[in-house]
Design a protein around this motif. Structure first.
Motif, short mmCIF file in Angstrom:
data_model
loop_
_atom_site.label_atom_id
_atom_site.label_comp_id
_atom_site.label_asym_id
_atom_site.label_seq_id
_atom_site.Cartn_x
_atom_site.Cartn_y
_atom_site.Cartn_z
N SER A 61 0.83 -1.22 0.00
CA SER A 61 0.00 0.00 0.00
C SER A 61 0.86 1.25 0.00
O SER A 61 0.57 2.22 -0.72
CB SER A 61 -0.93 0.02 1.21
N GLN A 62 1.92 1.24 0.81
CA GLN A 62 2.83 2.38 0.86
C GLN A 62 3.46 2.61 -0.51
O GLN A 62 3.52 3.73 -1.00
CB GLN A 62 3.91 2.15 1.90
N GLU A 98 2.34 1.65 -3.49
CA GLU A 98 1.36 2.08 -4.47
C GLU A 98 0.91 3.51 -4.25
O GLU A 98 0.60 4.22 -5.20
CB GLU A 98 0.18 1.11 -4.49
N THR A 99 0.90 3.97 -3.02
CA THR A 99 0.56 5.36 -2.73
C THR A 99 1.66 6.29 -3.24
O THR A 99 1.36 7.34 -3.82
CB THR A 99 0.37 5.56 -1.21
N GLN A 100 2.92 5.89 -3.04
CA GLN A 100 4.03 6.76 -3.42
C GLN A 100 4.41 6.66 -4.89
O GLN A 100 4.77 7.66 -5.50
CB GLN A 100 5.27 6.43 -2.59
N GLN A 116 -6.74 1.87 -8.34
CA GLN A 116 -6.51 3.28 -8.60
C GLN A 116 -7.30 3.79 -9.78
O GLN A 116 -7.45 4.98 -9.97
CB GLN A 116 -5.02 3.54 -8.81
#
Length: 82
Positions: free
Chosen positions: A49-50, A52-54, A66
């Motif tokens: 998750s981290q 994919e967020t960044q 997304q």
């Protein structure tokens, strides 16, 4: 954490989660292993998750979450010079 370090962490935790999953296939009554598996899988999920967020999606399912397909704009693994 930079992109490369985060990917390394994801790969390492992915191996741990896969290994624990295989162990649980043959030892389904090992409650301690099941507890550990759940913790490790949560850590792996947090790292994904981290990332994919960044940096954008890692997998097709990440792309679906997304709603974008910008992964094609990134360098392919063999194009990275690092």
């Amino acid at each position: 954490m930079d992109r490369k370090e985060l990917l390394n962490q994801i790969m390492a935790w992915g191996i741990i989660v896969t290994d624990m999953h295989l162990y649980l296939d043959t030892h389904p009554t090992d409650s301690k292993a099941l507890e550990d598996y759940k913790k490790f899988a949560a850590k792996y999920g947090d790292l994904v998750s981290q990332y994919e967020t960044q940096f954008g999606p890692l997998t097709y399912s990440g792309t679906a979450k997304q709603g974008t397909f910008n992964w094609i704009d990134e360098p392919w693994p063999w194009q990275n010079k690092n």
